[in-house]
Design an enzyme around this catalytic site. Structure first.
Site, PDB file in Angstrom:
ATOM      1  N   ASP A  70     -22.425 -34.768   9.929  1.00 61.44           N
ATOM      2  CA  ASP A  70     -23.329 -35.125  10.808  1.00 61.44           C
ATOM      3  C   ASP A  70     -24.485 -35.590   9.296  1.00 61.44           C
ATOM      4  O   ASP A  70     -25.291 -34.770   8.412  1.00 61.44           O
ATOM      5  CB  ASP A  70     -24.965 -34.630  11.189  1.00 61.44           C
ATOM      6  CG  ASP A  70     -25.406 -35.179  12.272  1.00 61.44           C
ATOM      7  OD1 ASP A  70     -26.402 -35.742  11.190  1.00 61.44           O
ATOM      8  OD2 ASP A  70     -25.595 -34.757  13.258  1.00 61.44           O
ATOM      9  N   ILE A  71     -24.372 -36.962   9.046  1.00 60.83           N
ATOM     10  CA  ILE A  71     -24.649 -37.451   7.764  1.00 60.83           C
ATOM     11  C   ILE A  71     -26.356 -38.174   7.670  1.00 60.83           C
ATOM     12  O   ILE A  71     -26.841 -37.204   6.592  1.00 60.83           O
ATOM     13  CB  ILE A  71     -24.389 -39.178   7.007  1.00 60.83           C
ATOM     14  CG1 ILE A  71     -23.039 -39.403   7.721  1.00 60.83           C
ATOM     15  CG2 ILE A  71     -24.766 -40.007   5.720  1.00 60.83           C
ATOM     16  CD1 ILE A  71     -22.408 -40.688   7.840  1.00 60.83           C
ATOM     17  N   LYS A 127     -34.506 -34.804  18.041  1.00 58.41           N
ATOM     18  CA  LYS A 127     -33.247 -35.350  16.942  1.00 58.41           C
ATOM     19  C   LYS A 127     -34.784 -35.288  15.306  1.00 58.41           C
ATOM     20  O   LYS A 127     -33.923 -34.940  14.202  1.00 58.41           O
ATOM     21  CB  LYS A 127     -32.560 -36.828  16.285  1.00 58.41           C
ATOM     22  CG  LYS A 127     -31.462 -36.515  17.795  1.00 58.41           C
ATOM     23  CD  LYS A 127     -30.870 -37.893  18.449  1.00 58.41           C
ATOM     24  CE  LYS A 127     -29.635 -37.390  19.301  1.00 58.41           C
ATOM     25  NZ  LYS A 127     -29.003 -39.086  19.797  1.00 58.41           N
ATOM     26  N   ASP A 134     -19.027 -38.950  16.093  1.00 56.39           N
ATOM     27  CA  ASP A 134     -18.679 -37.356  15.967  1.00 56.39           C
ATOM     28  C   ASP A 134     -17.568 -36.278  15.833  1.00 56.39           C
ATOM     29  O   ASP A 134     -17.820 -35.192  15.462  1.00 56.39           O
ATOM     30  CB  ASP A 134     -19.657 -36.532  17.026  1.00 56.39           C
ATOM     31  CG  ASP A 134     -21.505 -37.318  17.627  1.00 56.39           C
ATOM     32  OD1 ASP A 134     -22.038 -37.359  16.764  1.00 56.39           O
ATOM     33  OD2 ASP A 134     -21.317 -37.595  18.350  1.00 56.39           O
ATOM     34  N   ASN A 184     -16.260 -47.240  18.201  1.00 56.64           N
ATOM     35  CA  ASN A 184     -17.634 -46.780  20.034  1.00 56.64           C
ATOM     36  C   ASN A 184     -18.310 -48.560  19.780  1.00 56.64           C
ATOM     37  O   ASN A 184     -17.312 -49.091  18.892  1.00 56.64           O
ATOM     38  CB  ASN A 184     -18.945 -46.690  19.581  1.00 56.64           C
ATOM     39  CG  ASN A 184     -19.414 -46.822  17.773  1.00 56.64           C
ATOM     40  OD1 ASN A 184     -20.068 -47.302  17.869  1.00 56.64           O
ATOM     41  ND2 ASN A 184     -19.427 -44.692  17.301  1.00 56.64           N
ATOM     42  N   LYS A 213       3.386 -43.757  13.579  1.00 57.53           N
ATOM     43  CA  LYS A 213       2.749 -43.699  14.567  1.00 57.53           C
ATOM     44  C   LYS A 213       3.289 -42.936  15.586  1.00 57.53           C
ATOM     45  O   LYS A 213       4.470 -42.588  15.437  1.00 57.53           O
ATOM     46  CB  LYS A 213       3.375 -45.051  14.820  1.00 57.53           C
ATOM     47  CG  LYS A 213       2.804 -45.769  16.113  1.00 57.53           C
ATOM     48  CD  LYS A 213       3.565 -47.269  16.483  1.00 57.53           C
ATOM     49  CE  LYS A 213       3.031 -47.840  17.958  1.00 57.53           C
ATOM     50  NZ  LYS A 213       4.199 -48.761  17.613  1.00 57.53           N
TER      51      LYS A 213
HETATM   52  N1  CTP Z   1     -25.754 -39.074  12.173  1.00 54.61           N
HETATM   53  C1  CTP Z   1     -25.397 -39.603  11.553  1.00 54.61           C
HETATM   54  N2  CTP Z   1     -24.201 -38.570  11.442  1.00 54.61           N
HETATM   55  C2  CTP Z   1     -23.256 -38.493  12.689  1.00 54.61           C
HETATM   56  C3  CTP Z   1     -24.021 -38.397  14.023  1.00 54.61           C
HETATM   57  C4  CTP Z   1     -24.986 -39.284  13.975  1.00 54.61           C
HETATM   58  O1  CTP Z   1     -25.657 -39.968  10.732  1.00 54.61           O
HETATM   59  N3  CTP Z   1     -21.873 -37.758  12.442  1.00 54.61           N
HETATM   60  C5  CTP Z   1     -26.856 -40.475  12.652  1.00 54.61           C
HETATM   61  C6  CTP Z   1     -27.195 -41.783  13.250  1.00 54.61           C
HETATM   62  O2  CTP Z   1     -26.433 -42.817  12.557  1.00 54.61           O
HETATM   63  C7  CTP Z   1     -28.104 -41.330  13.740  1.00 54.61           C
HETATM   64  C8  CTP Z   1     -28.667 -40.498  14.111  1.00 54.61           C
HETATM   65  O3  CTP Z   1     -27.632 -39.288  13.904  1.00 54.61           O
HETATM   66  O4  CTP Z   1     -29.113 -42.152  12.972  1.00 54.61           O
HETATM   67  C9  CTP Z   1     -28.438 -40.285  15.473  1.00 54.61           C
HETATM   68  O5  CTP Z   1     -27.112 -40.273  16.141  1.00 54.61           O
HETATM   69  P1  CTP Z   1     -26.997 -40.000  17.904  1.00 54.61           P
HETATM   70  O6  CTP Z   1     -25.441 -40.430  17.660  1.00 54.61           O
HETATM   71  O7  CTP Z   1     -27.880 -40.569  18.324  1.00 54.61           O
HETATM   72  O8  CTP Z   1     -26.808 -38.313  18.076  1.00 54.61           O
HETATM   73  P2  CTP Z   1     -26.334 -37.095  17.255  1.00 54.61           P
HETATM   74  O9  CTP Z   1     -26.987 -36.284  16.371  1.00 54.61           O
HETATM   75  O10 CTP Z   1     -24.766 -37.908  17.337  1.00 54.61           O
HETATM   76  O11 CTP Z   1     -26.618 -36.614  18.992  1.00 54.61           O
HETATM   77  P3  CTP Z   1     -25.664 -37.119  20.549  1.00 54.61           P
HETATM   78  O12 CTP Z   1     -24.411 -37.888  20.146  1.00 54.61           O
HETATM   79  O13 CTP Z   1     -25.404 -35.798  20.838  1.00 54.61           O
HETATM   80  O14 CTP Z   1     -27.016 -37.339  21.435  1.00 54.61           O
END
Ligand code: CTP
Length: 411
Positions: free
Chosen positions: A309-310, A344, A282, A213, A292
Site C-alpha cells: 500500500d504505497i 482512509k 491491491d 482496472n 504463457k
Molecule cells: N493506494 C496505494 N497503494 C495500494 C492501494 C491503494 O497507494 N496498494 C492508494 C491509492 O492511490 C489511493 C488510495 O490508496 O490514493 C485509496 O485507494 P482505494 O483503492 O480507494 O483504497 P484501498 O486502500 O485499496 O481500499 P479498498 O479497495 O478496500 O477500498
C-alpha cells in the site's frame, strides 16, 4: 474592449475550417484575434472568413505584391505582430508546421513570426493518425514540448481521410479555454515539486496477460497539468493510460504496483505535495509463470498476494520524518463515501482524501467530469460540485494550499 490579444496561426489541414469557430471562441473569452494563414490554409478556407469574423486584417503572405516599399514594410511586420500579441495559438498545427517550428525554419510569415515571438505558444495539432504517430512528428513534438510550448493533443475519432484514430482537432471551445488558461495561469506553486501518481497498474498473470482496472488516469493528468501551469515541477508517475503527457510535466512510466512504489519513494524526499490518484492494484499474482499459461479444460485458480500500500507507506514515512510534506490520497467508493474517506484518511495518515462515488453516472473512472468530497485532517468535509476534472484539479490544489496553512505545515 478586448482584454487579451492572440495571434491565431492557421495551418493547411482540413481542420482549418474549425479555426473560424476558434477565432470566435477566443473573441468570446476577451481576445483580440489576429489571424495569420499559411498558403496551404488558404486552400481550405478563405481569408475573408476570418477577416469578417475578427474585424481585422488577415496576414496571408510574407511579401506583398507591391513594390519595394511594401516589401520593406512587410518584412518587419512579423516583428510588430510578435510584439503586439500576448499569445500565439496554432490550430490546426499540421505535421509540416510542427516540423518547421521544431527546426527553426522561417520560410513564410507564420514560421518567421514564430521565431520572433517571445510569449507562450499553444499548439493544437491535427492530422491523419499515421502522420501523428510517425516518429518524425513525435520527435518534433518532443522538441516543442521541451521548449515549454503548450500542446493540446488531438482527439481520437473518425478522420477526414476515412480512418479512425488520434488526429482530430479538439473542439474550438476547448482550445480557446486552454489558451486562456495558459495566459492567465497563476504562479502560486513556483519552486514546489508535486509528485502525482495516476492511472491503473498492471499486474502480470504470465508474459502476455495481466490484471488491471478501469482507471483512465484523467484525474491525475489534470492535476499534473494544473500543477505545472501554476509553476510547480510536476513529477507524474503513471501506469499505462491512453493520454498524452501534459506540457511541462516530467513523466515516469510504470507498470506494476511495485514499480509505482519504487518510483514514488525515489521522488518522495524532493516533493512538497504528494497526490496519489492512481488506482493501484491491491493484489498481484503470487508466482508469475515465465511461460504463457496454456488452456486446459480444468478450472484454474489464481493465487494472489497483496501489493504494497504505497499511500500508507508514504504516510508513515512522512510522519516518521516529520517532514511537513502534504499527503493527498484518493478514494474510489461505491457506498458510504464520506465514512470511507475518513477511514482512509486516518488509516493511511493522509492530510486530505479526495473521495468520489464511482458508481454515479457521468463521473468517476473514464469520464471527463467528476464530483468529489474532500475529507480533511482538520475534520472538515468539503464537497466540490460536479465539474471537469481539469477545473477540479485547480480546486483540489487550492484546498491543499489552504489546508497546508491551517496545519502549519511547511513547504
Ligand atoms: N493506494 C496505494 N497503494 C495500494 C492501494 C491503494 O497507494 N496498494 C492508494 C491509492 O492511490 C489511493 C488510495 O490508496 O490514493 C485509496 O485507494 P482505494 O483503492 O480507494 O483504497 P484501498 O486502500 O485499496 O481500499 P479498498 O479497495 O478496500 O477500498
Amino acid at each position: 474592449m478586448a482584454s487579451h490579444s492572440a495571434v491565431l496561426g492557421v495551418g493547411g489541414g482540413i481542420a482549418a475550417y474549425k479555426a473560424a469557430e476558434l477565432a470566435r471562441q477566443l473573441m468570446e473569452r476577451g481576445f483580440a484575434v489576429n489571424v495569420v494563414m499559411t498558403a496551404a490554409a488558404q486552400e481550405f478556407v478563405r481569408p475573408l472568413t476570418f477577416a469578417a469574423l475578427t474585424g481585422r486584417k488577415v496576414v496571408t503572405e510574407m511579401f506583398g505584391n507591391g513594390g519595394a516599399d511594401e516589401v520593406l514594410a512587410s518584412s518587419v511586420e512579423h516583428i510588430r505582430v510578435a510584439e503586439e500579441n500576448q499569445i500565439l495559438v496554432i490550430a490546426p498545427a499540421t505535421a509540416d508546421l510542427l516540423a518547421r517550428f521544431a527546426h527553426g525554419l522561417a520560410n513564410d510569415f507564420l514560421t518567421t513570426l514564430y521565431l520572433a515571438f517571445e510569449g507562450p505558444v499553444v499548439l493544437a495539432p491535427a492530422m491523419n493518425s499515421a502522420m501523428w504517430n510517425h516518429p518524425a512528428t513525435q520527435a518534433n513534438l518532443e522538441i516543442l514540448r521541451q521548449r515549454g510550448h503548450h500542446i493540446l493533443p488531438p482527439d481520437a475519432g473518425p478522420l477526414a481521410c476515412g480512418t479512425t484514430g488520434p488526429g482530430r482537432l479538439p473542439e474550438p471551445a476547448r482550445i480557446a479555454e486552454f489558451a486562456l488558461r495558459v495566459l492567465t495561469q497563476r504562479h502560486d506553486l513556483d519552486g514546489e515539486t508535486i509528485l502525482i501518481t495516476a492511472g491503473p497498474t498492471r499486474e502480470p498473470l504470465d508474459p502476455v496477460r495481466f490484471i488491471s482496472n478501469r482507471s483512465s488516469g484523467k484525474m491525475g493528468y489534470a492535476i499534473a497539468e494544473a500543477a505545472a501551469q501554476r509553476g510547480a515541477r510536476a513529477v507524474l508517475v503513471s501506469g499505462p493510460v491512453q493520454l498524452e503527457p501534459p506540457a511541462g510535466v516530467e513523466l515516469v512510466r510504470v507498470q506494476t504496483a511495485r514499480e509505482m512504489r519504487d518510483a514514488v519513494l525515489k521522488h518522495l524526499a524532493e516533493s512538497s505535495i504528494i497526490v496519489k490518484t492512481a488506482a493501484v492494484a491491491d493484489y498481484h499474482v503470487a508466482n508469475v509463470p515465465s511461460q504463457k499459461v496454456k488452456k486446459t479444460a480444468m478450472r484454474l485458480s489464481l493465487e494472489l498476494d497483496p501489493t504494497p500500500d504505497i499511500l500508507a507507506e508514504v504516510g508513515l514515512e512522512i510522519e516518521r520524518r516529520a517532514s511537513g510534506q502534504l499527503l493527498i490520497g484518493f478514494a474510489a467508493e461505491t457506498e458510504n463515501v464520506v465514512a470511507e474517506a475518513r477511514r482512509k484518511l486516518q488509516a493511511k495518515k493522509c492530510d486530505m482524501v479526495v473521495a468520489n462515488d464511482v458508481s454515479a453516472d457521468g463521473t468517476g473512472f473514464e469520464s471527463d467530469e467528476n464530483e468529489v468530497v474532500l475529507a480533511l485532517r482538520t475534520g472538515e468535509v468539503t464537497p466540490l460540485a460536479r465539474a471537469s476534472k481539469r477545473v477540479l484539479a485547480d480546486q483540489i490544489l487550492d484546498q491543499a494550499l489552504k489546508l497546508r496553512l491551517a496545519l502549519h505545515k511547511s513547504r
